[in-house]
Design a protein around this motif. Structure first.
Motif: not given
Length: 187
Positions: A65-90
């Motif tokens: 789901t879309l958690l946030s959509e905001n303009i930061i430093n003049g450009r759009p940045i979206c944050l998404f909350k995933l159902v299944e996580p992304i695994h990186v290291a631990h």
């Protein structure tokens, strides 16, 4: 909702994850940074074209789901909350940051950084973050350190950033989790 790795629009970033994981753990080792006890709250992408950002946005909406959509430093940045996580290291990341292209051109389209949360006084963030890194690591050729204070239109919390990069991947440090920053926008 589908698992993010099974979505057609996200196949390039699914294929890019092993490269990113290796590069990130390599950077942490070079810096003398013990990542094991640290909390990283989200992972971020980088792209050169709006079409790529739109394709990834479409894919991420199929896996979260879309958690946030905001303009930061003049450009759009979206944050998404995933159902299944992304695994990186631990770590397991359920929050993905998707910035639209800006003026800077990155050497690679795909996964670019993680953000580590160091709770405490925002004024002491830089000192606390640098204390986790070895002097030898910081002095290596190709290592760059940058401080900034990105701010969304409605953010209420001071959110300084210390970023350490080798030009391929970046490790960023913040005093607040991204979800705390998003919640501050709602106040």
């Amino acid at each position: 909702m589908q698992h993010w790795q099974s979505i057609e629009e996200l196949q390039d970033i699914a294929a890019d994850l092993p490269r990113f994981t290796d590069a990130l753990t390599g950077l942490a080792t070079r810096l003398g940074l013990d990542i094991t006890p640290l909390t990283a709250d989200h992972i971020s992408l980088r792209c050169h074209q709006n079409a790529t950002a739109e394709r990834w946005r479409k894919g991420l909406l199929q896996s979260g789901t879309l958690l946030s959509e905001n303009i930061i430093n003049g450009r759009p940045i979206c944050l998404f909350k995933l159902v299944e996580p992304i695994h990186v290291a631990h770590w397991q990341f359920s929050v993905v940051e998707l910035p639209w292209p800006g003026e800077k051109r990155y050497p690679h389209e795909g996964w670019e950084h993680i953000e580590i949360v160091l709770p405490g006084d925002p004024a002491t963030l830089n000192a606390r973050a640098v204390a986790l890194l070895s002097d030898e690591g910081l002095c290596q050729k190709g290592i760059a350190v940058k401080t900034s204070s990105p701010k969304g239109e409605r953010e209420r919390l001071p959110n300084p950033t210390l970023a350490v990069t080798d030009g391929t991947v970046t490790i960023k440090f913040h005093p607040w989790s991204i979800e705390d920053i998003v919640a501050s926008e709602q106040l």
